[in-house]
Scaffold this active site. Sequence first.
Site, PDB file in Angstrom:
ATOM      1  N   SER A 144       0.820  -1.210   0.000  1.00  0.00           N
ATOM      2  CA  SER A 144       0.000   0.000   0.000  1.00  0.00           C
ATOM      3  C   SER A 144       0.854   1.261   0.000  1.00  0.00           C
ATOM      4  CB  SER A 144      -0.959  -0.034   1.192  1.00  0.00           C
ATOM      5  OG  SER A 144      -1.879   1.018   1.144  1.00  0.00           O
ATOM      6  N   ASP A 303      -2.939   6.177  -3.939  1.00  0.00           N
ATOM      7  CA  ASP A 303      -1.745   5.546  -3.392  1.00  0.00           C
ATOM      8  C   ASP A 303      -1.277   4.428  -4.327  1.00  0.00           C
ATOM      9  OD1 ASP A 303      -3.772   3.725  -2.838  1.00  0.00           O
ATOM     10  OD2 ASP A 303      -3.056   3.260  -0.824  1.00  0.00           O
TER      11      ASP A 303
END
Length: 577
Positions: A144, A303
């Site tokens: 992530s 992201d």
Amino acid sequence: MEYRENYEEWLSNPYFDEATKEELRGIAADDNEIKERFYRELEFGTAGLRGIIGAGTNRMNVYTVRKATQGLANYIVKNNGQAKGVAIAYDSRRMSPEFADVAALCLAANGIKAYVFESLRPTPELSFAVRKLGCIAGINITASHNPPEYNGYKVYWEDGAQITPPHDKGIMDEVKAVADFNQVKTMDLDAAKEAGLYEVIGAAIDDAYIAELKKQVIHQDSIDAVGRDLKIVYSPLHGTGNIPARRILKELGFTNVYVVKEQELPDGNFPTVSYPNPEAEEAFELGLKLAKEVDADLVLATDPDADRLGVRVKDKNGEYHTLTGNMSGCLLADYEIGQRKATKGELPEDGYLIKTIVTSNLADAIAKGYGVGLIEVLTGFKYIGQQILGFETTGKGEYLFGFEESYGCLIGTHARDKDAIVATMALCEAAAYYKTQGKTLWDAMVDMYDKYGYYKDDIQSITLKGIEGLQKIQEILETLRKNPPMEVGGYKVLKARDYQADTIKDIATGEVVPTGLPASNVLYYELTDDAWLCVRPSGTEPKVKFYYGIKGTSLEDADAKSAKLGEEVLAMIHAML
């Protein structure tokens, strides 16, 4: 000195390749580094694996990934799910394609077909693919928004959500049971393909995923009317969002999309940021620079695995405002639920807005305002996915919207994880709709505050790395657990929730009732005047996080109250260090 024994074992065992051994020889004189790499095995938790890339039992490498996959394979076989196969996706991080193939070939060696994306894809598309292909599970190689030295391994179950009870514990137990690397299976790529156990997937899933997103559009008429007039700056932050985000915007009719060139291409080193997190100010420096050059209406950044969307919006005076995850989530919740009611005339009687326990109380006010149910779940979008599954299996309840404070939301039920691609689409649609009303997104945000109350939420966190850091984080939680505060920043504590003990204690009466949620190492304090404080260790980083929220009488009053509470929280943290 067991860590030294583990280190020597990796150096001497022919199972480990020469490159790995060479890396380990390079730290021979650094006992602390050897300890950090070998004092434990990289823990397979409820979110899978996440750690620093490198050689060692406490690192992300082909051996720890393969070992974890063997445990997953054993669990799948025990549940007779091997015929369904497993979907695998990966992001732009270092070693992501290699880890994806290592996992696929371990599954294949266990007789489980792997469906592997041809190139990097967003997390929500992996969630979608699991259900689209009828797989028993999914694997996503991603860390992530963690710093560049990290990578991770997330496991999804057949409902498309990250693993929850009982599967999380079942898989964790199987991974722990793989005590010897020699128990781990693998096979040759060509042999796996020939046996029909390795299939490359791509365009067909992309098309189906985009088609599902388009079904969520409420006001195509607004896009048709002003979509060409909106100026949108977008950055994928060197990750997976570039192609799908631009595709959906283009196909819907948003033609003025300016991509931040320096951050457009995938790069696991994330050269323009120290921390590829859309919550960080530095992630928007280049985007805001471009926005001012082209006079953009909004600035968006996803992201690296494109499950979270950061937002900046321009007001009528040309000033750009940061929308936190709570703000953008509430703005979208109000738009999606409000416009659904406006276009259909009514909302389902059993409709629900779902949020996590660290998400703004503004969400509660929105749900109450529309007369829909509110469900609060533990931090982690998988628990929102679990609620959607519950609605489907029982036939009771309808999902309207779900979000968490860290820039993650889901519109629709095509995926069971947060989806920054659909959020990008919806936010641009909302911008177009409000533009037809003569408003900016910032105007809509202020209108929402005027309607529901001036809620403001924030977070303070302390990073504590290494073995000592983990111990200190636990000490902080235990100190608060044994000696809960009676007052925080001038607000009295009304109720203290301990999710690990499953208790909610009324401070005034002493009455104790259960939380009703799964056990989790989280403490939550309900304060006077609709304020709150929550303390929890991060599940993905060496941090302890302090979330808090207040309700003011105006934007200025809310800012001042939030700042004061933040100072008090910081003082409380430092007093415990």
